[in-house]
Write a protein that holds these residues in place. Structure first.
Motif, PDB file in Angstrom:
ATOM      1  N   LYS A   1      -4.412  11.037 -13.857  1.00 48.64           N
ATOM      2  CA  LYS A   1      -4.959   9.822 -13.272  1.00 48.64           C
ATOM      3  C   LYS A   1      -4.351   9.552 -11.893  1.00 48.64           C
ATOM      4  O   LYS A   1      -5.039   9.128 -10.961  1.00 48.64           O
ATOM      5  CB  LYS A   1      -4.721   8.625 -14.209  1.00 48.64           C
ATOM      6  CG  LYS A   1      -5.501   8.716 -15.514  1.00 48.64           C
ATOM      7  CD  LYS A   1      -5.152   7.570 -16.454  1.00 48.64           C
ATOM      8  CE  LYS A   1      -5.945   7.682 -17.757  1.00 48.64           C
ATOM      9  NZ  LYS A   1      -5.575   6.633 -18.726  1.00 48.64           N
ATOM     10  N   HIS A   2      -3.057   9.795 -11.788  1.00 50.09           N
ATOM     11  CA  HIS A   2      -2.377   9.624 -10.498  1.00 50.09           C
ATOM     12  C   HIS A   2      -2.982  10.569  -9.459  1.00 50.09           C
ATOM     13  O   HIS A   2      -3.288  10.166  -8.321  1.00 50.09           O
ATOM     14  CB  HIS A   2      -0.892   9.901 -10.677  1.00 50.09           C
ATOM     15  CG  HIS A   2      -0.065   9.626  -9.457  1.00 50.09           C
ATOM     16  ND1 HIS A   2       0.001  10.498  -8.382  1.00 50.09           N
ATOM     17  CD2 HIS A   2       0.737   8.571  -9.129  1.00 50.09           C
ATOM     18  CE1 HIS A   2       0.797   9.997  -7.459  1.00 50.09           C
ATOM     19  NE2 HIS A   2       1.257   8.829  -7.881  1.00 50.09           N
ATOM     20  N   SER A   3      -3.191  11.818  -9.855  1.00 49.03           N
ATOM     21  CA  SER A   3      -3.751  12.813  -8.951  1.00 49.03           C
ATOM     22  C   SER A   3      -5.179  12.458  -8.539  1.00 49.03           C
ATOM     23  O   SER A   3      -5.554  12.590  -7.361  1.00 49.03           O
ATOM     24  CB  SER A   3      -3.726  14.192  -9.616  1.00 49.03           C
ATOM     25  OG  SER A   3      -4.330  15.161  -8.789  1.00 49.03           O
ATOM     26  N   LEU A   4      -5.977  11.994  -9.502  1.00 47.83           N
ATOM     27  CA  LEU A   4      -7.353  11.596  -9.218  1.00 47.83           C
ATOM     28  C   LEU A   4      -7.378  10.434  -8.228  1.00 47.83           C
ATOM     29  O   LEU A   4      -8.163  10.435  -7.266  1.00 47.83           O
ATOM     30  CB  LEU A   4      -8.066  11.203 -10.519  1.00 47.83           C
ATOM     31  CG  LEU A   4      -9.500  10.679 -10.392  1.00 47.83           C
ATOM     32  CD1 LEU A   4     -10.403  11.702  -9.717  1.00 47.83           C
ATOM     33  CD2 LEU A   4     -10.048  10.302 -11.781  1.00 47.83           C
ATOM     34  N   SER A   5      -6.514   9.449  -8.438  1.00 51.47           N
ATOM     35  CA  SER A   5      -6.446   8.297  -7.535  1.00 51.47           C
ATOM     36  C   SER A   5      -6.118   8.738  -6.114  1.00 51.47           C
ATOM     37  O   SER A   5      -6.758   8.303  -5.151  1.00 51.47           O
ATOM     38  CB  SER A   5      -5.384   7.299  -8.013  1.00 51.47           C
ATOM     39  OG  SER A   5      -5.731   6.740  -9.252  1.00 51.47           O
ATOM     40  N   MET A   6      -5.143   9.609  -5.986  1.00 56.45           N
ATOM     41  CA  MET A   6      -4.738  10.078  -4.658  1.00 56.45           C
ATOM     42  C   MET A   6      -5.863  10.864  -3.979  1.00 56.45           C
ATOM     43  O   MET A   6      -6.085  10.731  -2.775  1.00 56.45           O
ATOM     44  CB  MET A   6      -3.477  10.939  -4.759  1.00 56.45           C
ATOM     45  CG  MET A   6      -2.213  10.149  -5.066  1.00 56.45           C
ATOM     46  SD  MET A   6      -1.851   8.864  -3.827  1.00 56.45           S
ATOM     47  CE  MET A   6      -1.681   9.862  -2.341  1.00 56.45           C
ATOM     48  N   GLU A   7      -6.587  11.647  -4.762  1.00 57.43           N
ATOM     49  CA  GLU A   7      -7.692  12.432  -4.204  1.00 57.43           C
ATOM     50  C   GLU A   7      -8.789  11.515  -3.661  1.00 57.43           C
ATOM     51  O   GLU A   7      -9.333  11.746  -2.575  1.00 57.43           O
ATOM     52  CB  GLU A   7      -8.260  13.351  -5.288  1.00 57.43           C
ATOM     53  CG  GLU A   7      -9.247  14.372  -4.772  1.00 57.43           C
ATOM     54  CD  GLU A   7      -9.711  15.342  -5.842  1.00 57.43           C
ATOM     55  OE1 GLU A   7     -10.756  15.990  -5.639  1.00 57.43           O
ATOM     56  OE2 GLU A   7      -9.035  15.447  -6.891  1.00 57.43           O
ATOM     57  N   VAL A   8      -9.101  10.464  -4.409  1.00 58.28           N
ATOM     58  CA  VAL A   8     -10.132   9.512  -3.992  1.00 58.28           C
ATOM     59  C   VAL A   8      -9.678   8.753  -2.743  1.00 58.28           C
ATOM     60  O   VAL A   8     -10.465   8.539  -1.808  1.00 58.28           O
ATOM     61  CB  VAL A   8     -10.448   8.522  -5.133  1.00 58.28           C
ATOM     62  CG1 VAL A   8     -11.375   7.411  -4.645  1.00 58.28           C
ATOM     63  CG2 VAL A   8     -11.094   9.256  -6.304  1.00 58.28           C
ATOM     64  N   ILE A   9      -8.413   8.361  -2.716  1.00 60.02           N
ATOM     65  CA  ILE A   9      -7.876   7.633  -1.567  1.00 60.02           C
ATOM     66  C   ILE A   9      -7.925   8.492  -0.306  1.00 60.02           C
ATOM     67  O   ILE A   9      -8.360   8.048   0.765  1.00 60.02           O
ATOM     68  CB  ILE A   9      -6.431   7.162  -1.847  1.00 60.02           C
ATOM     69  CG1 ILE A   9      -6.416   6.122  -2.968  1.00 60.02           C
ATOM     70  CG2 ILE A   9      -5.799   6.580  -0.574  1.00 60.02           C
ATOM     71  CD1 ILE A   9      -5.033   5.844  -3.536  1.00 60.02           C
ATOM     72  N   GLU A  10      -7.488   9.736  -0.429  1.00 56.52           N
ATOM     73  CA  GLU A  10      -7.486  10.639   0.723  1.00 56.52           C
ATOM     74  C   GLU A  10      -8.907  10.928   1.201  1.00 56.52           C
ATOM     75  O   GLU A  10      -9.164  11.031   2.413  1.00 56.52           O
ATOM     76  CB  GLU A  10      -6.762  11.941   0.363  1.00 56.52           C
ATOM     77  CG  GLU A  10      -5.263  11.784   0.167  1.00 56.52           C
ATOM     78  CD  GLU A  10      -4.574  11.195   1.390  1.00 56.52           C
ATOM     79  OE1 GLU A  10      -4.919  11.598   2.521  1.00 56.52           O
ATOM     80  OE2 GLU A  10      -3.701  10.316   1.213  1.00 56.52           O
TER      81      GLU A  10
END
Length: 376
Positions: free
Chosen positions: A204-213
């Motif tokens: 979930k952390h990785s997904l959030s960062m991907e969406v933010i970037e």
């Protein structure tokens, strides 16, 4: 008073006021000369909101403010209470929209003839705290959209409501909307990197960062090409009201909107993307990836969506999912209220499903749904 641009939430900051029921009674009597008959606390992220009924409206400073359904006492969080001009803009926007025929709450004048006041409150340890803006709004009756079965007809009407509001607000002007930098504004998505630490799950952390970037690289550079103006900023399933059909109690239609706490000068694309995000979360009556098509069909009927905006829909809807999930988790870490995790119950899976679906496939199915309404 601090400038509007200085109300951005910082990690670790606790801003929700402490307002027990007895203080609600005291504030309503002191500020509005009304005696409370009943109090019911309403859901809120950072503020304190209460539905109150009173024993008599006859003592109101302005009897024209009388509301047969009661009132909502709003005690703003300590951060927004520093933005007096912004809150004045919210009050004026509600009055403006009400005159256009769009049902929404209206501010009630206090004994000083003002639509709000700054009040000193105490915390749970009876210690003096910051000043908080206190307002009384008319209560708009109806059920929240979250509480009724979703249908494509309701989704279509949600799209119409967002577009009608955007168009109506094109004529609204207030200095309080300028330069408002808030963590819940969609343009603030890049700042979520300071809050993602609360997401312990690695995927979930990785997904959030991907969406933010993705938002930083694929949306931010193109904002100057998009249409902008005053926007509501938070058309979610808790802020849209519905009413039952008199002849068919199982059938509902949109009847009003609530919560102007996130209004600002922003992009129309953001308003519709935010609405779509929340319609998808609780969508159980159809494939959740089809829900946006019905919302967009309603929106497009009122305000045709420019191609530049349409092309960025997936990016912005996904960004709102991430924003809501990350800030919901952060708010819960500061104040463990189950309401703050409402989005998380289905939101993570919704975000992953949306994010994993190619844009070409999404836009094809959404356009097909929009086109199906062409002859209706």
């Amino acid at each position: 008073m601090e400038k509007e641009g200085e109300i951005l939430l910082k990690p670790g900051q606790q801003i929700k006021p402490h307002v027990p029921n007895e203080v609600v009674h005291q504030l309503v009597f002191k500020l509005y000369n009304l005696e409370v008959a009943s109090v019911k606390e309403l859901n809120s992220y950072d503020d304190k909101n209460f539905h109150v009924t009173v024993k008599s409206d006859s003592a109101l400073p302005d009897i024209h403010d009388a509301c047969p359904h009661g009132y909502v006492l709003k005690v703003l969080n300590s951060l927004d209470s520093k933005a007096y001009n912004l809150i004045d803009a919210q009050n004026e926007m509600m009055l403006y929209l009400a005159k256009t025929g769009l049902p929404c709450p209206r501010p009630v004048k206090n004994i000083d003839g003002k639509s709000m006041s700054l009040e000193h409150l105490k915390d749970a340890q009876n210690q003096s705290t910051d000043q908080y803006i206190v307002r009384l709004l008319s209560f708009v009756p109806g059920k929240i959209l979250f509480s009724v079965p979703y249908t494509k007809e309701l989704f279509f009407q949600v799209g119409e409501l967002v577009a009608k509001t955007d168009l109506a607000l094109m004529g609204f002007k207030h200095d309080g909307l300028k330069g408002v930098d808030r963590i819940w504004n969609l343009i603030a998505v890049p700042k979520l990197v300071d809050f993602v630490y609360v997401i312990a799950d690695e995927q979930k952390h990785s997904l959030s960062m991907e969406v933010i970037e993705n938002f930083k690289s694929n949306v931010i550079p193109f904002l100057q090409e998009l249409e902008s103006g005053p926007i509501h900023g938070d058309f979610n399933e808790q802020n849209i009201l519905v009413e039952a059909d008199k002849e068919d109690p199982e059938k509902y239609s949109i009847s009003g909107m609530l919560d102007f706490g996130d209004v600002h000068f922003g992009y129309y694309l953001f308003d519709i993307s935010i609405a779509i995000c929340y319609m998808m979360i609780e969508c159980k009556s159809m494939d959740m990836l089809d829900a946006p098509g019905h919302v967009l069909a309603g929106y497009n009927r009122v305000r045709p969506i420019p191609q530049k905006e349409f092309d960025l829909l997936k990016d912005c809807i996904s960004a709102r999912f991430s924003q809501s999930l990350v800030l919901g988790a952060y708010s819960y870490s500061q104040n463990p209220d189950p309401y703050l995790l409402t989005t998380a119950q289905r939101g993570w899976q919704c975000l992953k499903t949306l994010w994993d679906c190619p844009k070409s496939e999404l836009y094809k199915r959404w356009n097909e749904i929009i086109n199906s309404y062409a002859n209706n």
